[in-house]
Design an enzyme around this catalytic site. Structure first.
Site, PDB file in Angstrom:
ATOM      1  N   ARG A  69      26.586 107.519  39.250  1.00 37.35           N
ATOM      2  CA  ARG A  69      26.979 106.471  39.793  1.00 37.35           C
ATOM      3  C   ARG A  69      27.936 105.636  39.216  1.00 37.35           C
ATOM      4  O   ARG A  69      27.658 105.173  38.090  1.00 37.35           O
ATOM      5  CB  ARG A  69      25.737 105.730  40.053  1.00 37.35           C
ATOM      6  CG  ARG A  69      25.787 104.490  40.748  1.00 37.35           C
ATOM      7  CD  ARG A  69      24.388 103.559  41.120  1.00 37.35           C
ATOM      8  NE  ARG A  69      24.763 102.342  41.593  1.00 37.35           N
ATOM      9  CZ  ARG A  69      24.495 101.271  41.130  1.00 37.35           C
ATOM     10  NH1 ARG A  69      23.786 101.128  39.810  1.00 37.35           N
ATOM     11  NH2 ARG A  69      24.937 100.098  41.773  1.00 37.35           N
ATOM     12  N   HIS A 113      30.722  96.029  42.750  1.00 40.38           N
ATOM     13  CA  HIS A 113      29.984  95.869  41.636  1.00 40.38           C
ATOM     14  C   HIS A 113      30.467  94.503  40.940  1.00 40.38           C
ATOM     15  O   HIS A 113      30.914  94.615  39.814  1.00 40.38           O
ATOM     16  CB  HIS A 113      29.614  97.075  40.784  1.00 40.38           C
ATOM     17  CG  HIS A 113      28.533  96.992  39.772  1.00 40.38           C
ATOM     18  ND1 HIS A 113      27.831  98.162  39.712  1.00 40.38           N
ATOM     19  CD2 HIS A 113      28.299  96.185  38.859  1.00 40.38           C
ATOM     20  CE1 HIS A 113      26.881  97.715  38.779  1.00 40.38           C
ATOM     21  NE2 HIS A 113      27.385  96.371  38.253  1.00 40.38           N
ATOM     22  N   GLU A 158      23.357  94.925  43.625  1.00 40.69           N
ATOM     23  CA  GLU A 158      22.684  93.637  43.159  1.00 40.69           C
ATOM     24  C   GLU A 158      22.975  92.359  43.804  1.00 40.69           C
ATOM     25  O   GLU A 158      23.675  91.402  43.032  1.00 40.69           O
ATOM     26  CB  GLU A 158      22.270  93.608  41.573  1.00 40.69           C
ATOM     27  CG  GLU A 158      21.748  94.445  41.151  1.00 40.69           C
ATOM     28  CD  GLU A 158      21.666  94.293  39.606  1.00 40.69           C
ATOM     29  OE1 GLU A 158      22.105  93.351  38.944  1.00 40.69           O
ATOM     30  OE2 GLU A 158      20.895  95.139  38.739  1.00 40.69           O
ATOM     31  N   ASN A 282      17.484  98.818  41.002  1.00 43.86           N
ATOM     32  CA  ASN A 282      17.597  98.812  39.426  1.00 43.86           C
ATOM     33  C   ASN A 282      16.604  97.835  38.843  1.00 43.86           C
ATOM     34  O   ASN A 282      16.089  96.961  39.180  1.00 43.86           O
ATOM     35  CB  ASN A 282      18.908  97.802  39.320  1.00 43.86           C
ATOM     36  CG  ASN A 282      20.045  98.536  39.993  1.00 43.86           C
ATOM     37  OD1 ASN A 282      20.195  99.719  40.298  1.00 43.86           O
ATOM     38  ND2 ASN A 282      21.183  97.921  39.950  1.00 43.86           N
ATOM     39  N   TYR A 284      14.615  96.525  35.441  1.00 46.74           N
ATOM     40  CA  TYR A 284      14.761  96.043  33.822  1.00 46.74           C
ATOM     41  C   TYR A 284      13.656  95.669  33.236  1.00 46.74           C
ATOM     42  O   TYR A 284      13.257  96.086  32.083  1.00 46.74           O
ATOM     43  CB  TYR A 284      16.017  95.265  33.635  1.00 46.74           C
ATOM     44  CG  TYR A 284      17.383  96.078  33.566  1.00 46.74           C
ATOM     45  CD1 TYR A 284      17.842  96.953  32.437  1.00 46.74           C
ATOM     46  CD2 TYR A 284      18.167  95.949  34.840  1.00 46.74           C
ATOM     47  CE1 TYR A 284      19.147  97.707  32.895  1.00 46.74           C
ATOM     48  CE2 TYR A 284      18.938  96.811  35.221  1.00 46.74           C
ATOM     49  CZ  TYR A 284      19.649  97.463  34.045  1.00 46.74           C
ATOM     50  OH  TYR A 284      20.972  98.263  34.275  1.00 46.74           O
ATOM     51  N   GLU A 343      19.514 102.149  38.368  1.00 40.37           N
ATOM     52  CA  GLU A 343      19.785 101.716  37.123  1.00 40.37           C
ATOM     53  C   GLU A 343      18.483 101.532  36.500  1.00 40.37           C
ATOM     54  O   GLU A 343      17.439 100.885  36.989  1.00 40.37           O
ATOM     55  CB  GLU A 343      20.555 100.298  37.107  1.00 40.37           C
ATOM     56  CG  GLU A 343      22.053 100.404  37.446  1.00 40.37           C
ATOM     57  CD  GLU A 343      22.663  99.096  37.243  1.00 40.37           C
ATOM     58  OE1 GLU A 343      22.270  98.113  36.412  1.00 40.37           O
ATOM     59  OE2 GLU A 343      23.627  98.871  38.184  1.00 40.37           O
TER      60      GLU A 343
HETATM   61  C1  BGC Z   1      23.965  95.440  36.436  1.00 39.05           C
HETATM   62  C2  BGC Z   1      24.802  96.080  35.256  1.00 39.05           C
HETATM   63  C3  BGC Z   1      24.469  95.499  34.039  1.00 39.05           C
HETATM   64  C4  BGC Z   1      22.915  95.692  33.830  1.00 39.05           C
HETATM   65  C5  BGC Z   1      22.453  95.195  32.359  1.00 39.05           C
HETATM   66  C6  BGC Z   1      22.490  95.190  36.260  1.00 39.05           C
HETATM   67  O1  BGC Z   1      22.101  94.070  36.345  1.00 39.05           O
HETATM   68  O2  BGC Z   1      24.018  96.140  37.581  1.00 39.05           O
HETATM   69  O3  BGC Z   1      26.097  95.988  35.681  1.00 39.05           O
HETATM   70  O4  BGC Z   1      25.207  95.792  33.058  1.00 39.05           O
HETATM   71  O5  BGC Z   1      21.968  95.176  34.628  1.00 39.05           O
HETATM   72  O6  BGC Z   1      22.621  94.018  32.439  1.00 39.05           O
HETATM   73  C1  BGC Z   2      18.062  91.259  34.948  1.00 41.08           C
HETATM   74  C2  BGC Z   2      19.109  92.299  34.876  1.00 41.08           C
HETATM   75  C3  BGC Z   2      20.454  91.405  34.981  1.00 41.08           C
HETATM   76  C4  BGC Z   2      20.227  90.257  33.966  1.00 41.08           C
HETATM   77  C5  BGC Z   2      21.693  89.673  34.074  1.00 41.08           C
HETATM   78  C6  BGC Z   2      17.999  90.220  33.781  1.00 41.08           C
HETATM   79  O1  BGC Z   2      17.001  89.582  33.795  1.00 41.08           O
HETATM   80  O2  BGC Z   2      16.673  92.281  34.704  1.00 41.08           O
HETATM   81  O3  BGC Z   2      19.013  93.220  35.853  1.00 41.08           O
HETATM   82  O4  BGC Z   2      21.582  92.217  34.981  1.00 41.08           O
HETATM   83  O5  BGC Z   2      19.148  89.724  33.900  1.00 41.08           O
HETATM   84  O6  BGC Z   2      22.337  89.287  32.741  1.00 41.08           O
END
Ligand code: BGC
Ligand code: BGC
Length: 434
Positions: A69, A113, A158, A282, A284, A343
């Protein structure tokens, strides 16, 4: 077949900011403004992927992933965000796509993006409805060149983060701090997604997806105010971007004082809700929300505590990925298309040893646990069809510049030298195990 991949984005890796006719993007402008990024870092050179891409394709081939991707820089294809294509811009992505296909790697381009052509920003950017139509033109130009070879497309990355960080809080390009006045940016991006989906379909493109950043939202307590605040946050972060696409309707935004969405025109939602072949998600971390402390937004971020954190300070909660995926399935039922985790990954301190190698055991544990969470969600009935590690390479981490390293491959930004980390070798072995 489950798709394993890695992910990157154009501005974060390519460099070559003014080569072959590329126009400036809002990230060029923003990163060159004093104080916008940590230590004033910019994407001028980044990983120099624009020149080193054959090496990067070879790294993926050796890794054994089935998909890649990446994102296409709109300002390479249309330097001023409108008008005819710049053939050299399309040539670059065509070479990349052909090399990926030759290596047996499925190319999965994302059309946007966050690197809007600066000229489009000068015409109002995502606050201007016209940008959605220009985006569809751009999608048609790319599809005209690549639709015969690219089986899977992602329109936007996003839209929530681009609205919130770029237009509400001013932390990302274009640096606008409009708070709730940024809401039209959500709608115009979603409209752009819908119009581009139609353009891709008309060009005979394969599968079409949208990638949303999603977070499980936890109320800080059982108190009614905290629960209501968590619901309001869930609406803003998740449902504002998933509901229109999957159900054809906006969620109730009255917690934000937005009862009438004046920027939505008749017919828009039908365009936005065009059927998709998959939803990109995505993930995190989860978000913990409490009632607001004062006037303003209807929530406050209470912070997730009691979990390990990444170098970025983000909490590591692998089960949050299972919770997110099963939650999407529970909320949308049959309206949820197949899901791809487009992601997931972490930044870690990643200090190279004397021989240049990086023993990132923390990233290995992170990936292992999150992949297990995907399998758990599949066992619970969620149709998850792919998982992409963010990221292949250490890269330009937006406002953090080069300070946060997310790569499976270490990049020495002074020389461009790539060194696979222990996590790369771990993933390679993992993928090779039947
Ligand atoms: C974004 C990426 C970024 C990653 C880590 C995502 O929100 O799509 O571009 O590098 O999170 O922050
Ligand atoms: C989100 C990421 C995002 C970032 C922005 C985080 O809290 O989980 O996806 O890229 O914030 O810096």
């Amino acid at each position: 077949m489950f798709l394993w991949g890695t992910a990157t984005a154009a501005y974060q890796i390519e460099g070559a900011a003014d080569e072959d006719g590329r126009g400036p993007s809002i990230w060029d402008t923003f990163s060159h403004e004093p104080g916008r990024t940590r230590d004033g870092h910019t994407g001028d050179v980044a990983c120099d992927h624009y020149h080193r891409w054959p090496e990067d394709v070879a790294l993926m081939s050796e890794l054994g992933v089935g998909a890649y991707r990446f994102s296409i820089a709109w300002p390479r294809v249309q330097p001023s965000g409108a008008g005819p294509a710049n053939p050299k811009g399309l040539d670059f992505y065509e070479r990349l796509v052909d090399a990926l296909l030759a290596a047996g790697i499925t190319p999965v381009p994302t059309l946007f993006h966050w690197d809007l052509p600066q000229a489009a920003q000068d015409r109002g950017g995502w606050l201007n409805r016209d940008t959605a139509h220009r985006f569809a033109d751009y999608a048609a130009l790319v599809a005209g060149r690549l639709a015969d070879r690219v089986p899977m497309w992602i329109t936007l990355n996003e839209p929530f983060v681009h609205m919130a960080y770029g237009h509400a809080l001013g932390l990302h390009a274009p640096g606008q701090a409009l708070l709730l006045d940024a809401l039209p940016v959500a709608h115009h991006q979603l409209l752009a997604h819908g119009l581009a989906t139609a353009a891709l379909r008309a060009a005979g493109a394969g599968q079409v997806l949208l990638t949303n950043n999603c977070t499980p939202v936890w109320a800080a307590s059982d108190a009614a105010e905290d629960v209501a605040a968590a619901e309001a946050y869930d609406i803003l972060h998740n449902r504002l971007f998933n509901d229109p696409v999957l159900t054809g309707a906006y969620p109730d935004l009255s917690a934000y004082g937005a009862k009438e969405l004046g920027f939505v025109r008749d017919g828009d939602l039908a365009v936005i809700a065009a059927p998709l072949d998959g939803l990109g998600v995505n993930y995190y971390n989860p978000t913990r929300i409490a009632a607001p402390a004062g006037p303003g937004l209807p929530f406050t971020d209470a912070g997730v505590t009691g979990h390990p954190t990444t170098a970025f300070g983000w909490p590591v909660v692998p089960d949050g990925l299972r919770e997110l995926l099963t939650g999407l399935h529970a909320r949308y039922g049959d309206a949820l298309p197949p899901v791809y985790v487009t992601e997931n990954g972490c930044s870690q301190p990643d200090v190279p040893g004397p021989d240049g190698t990086v023993d990132d055991q923390d990233r290995i544990a992170y990936l292992d646990q999150h992949i297990a969470a995907v399998h758990a969600a599949r066992r619970e009935g969620v149709d998850v069809r792919g998982y992409f590690v963010w990221s292949l390479l250490d890269n330009f981490e937006w406002a953090e510049g080069y300070h946060q390293r997310f790569g499976l491959v270490h990049v020495d930004f002074a020389t461009g030298r790539r060194t696979p980390k222990a996590s790369y070798h771990w993933l390679r072995a993992h993928l090779a195990t039947p």
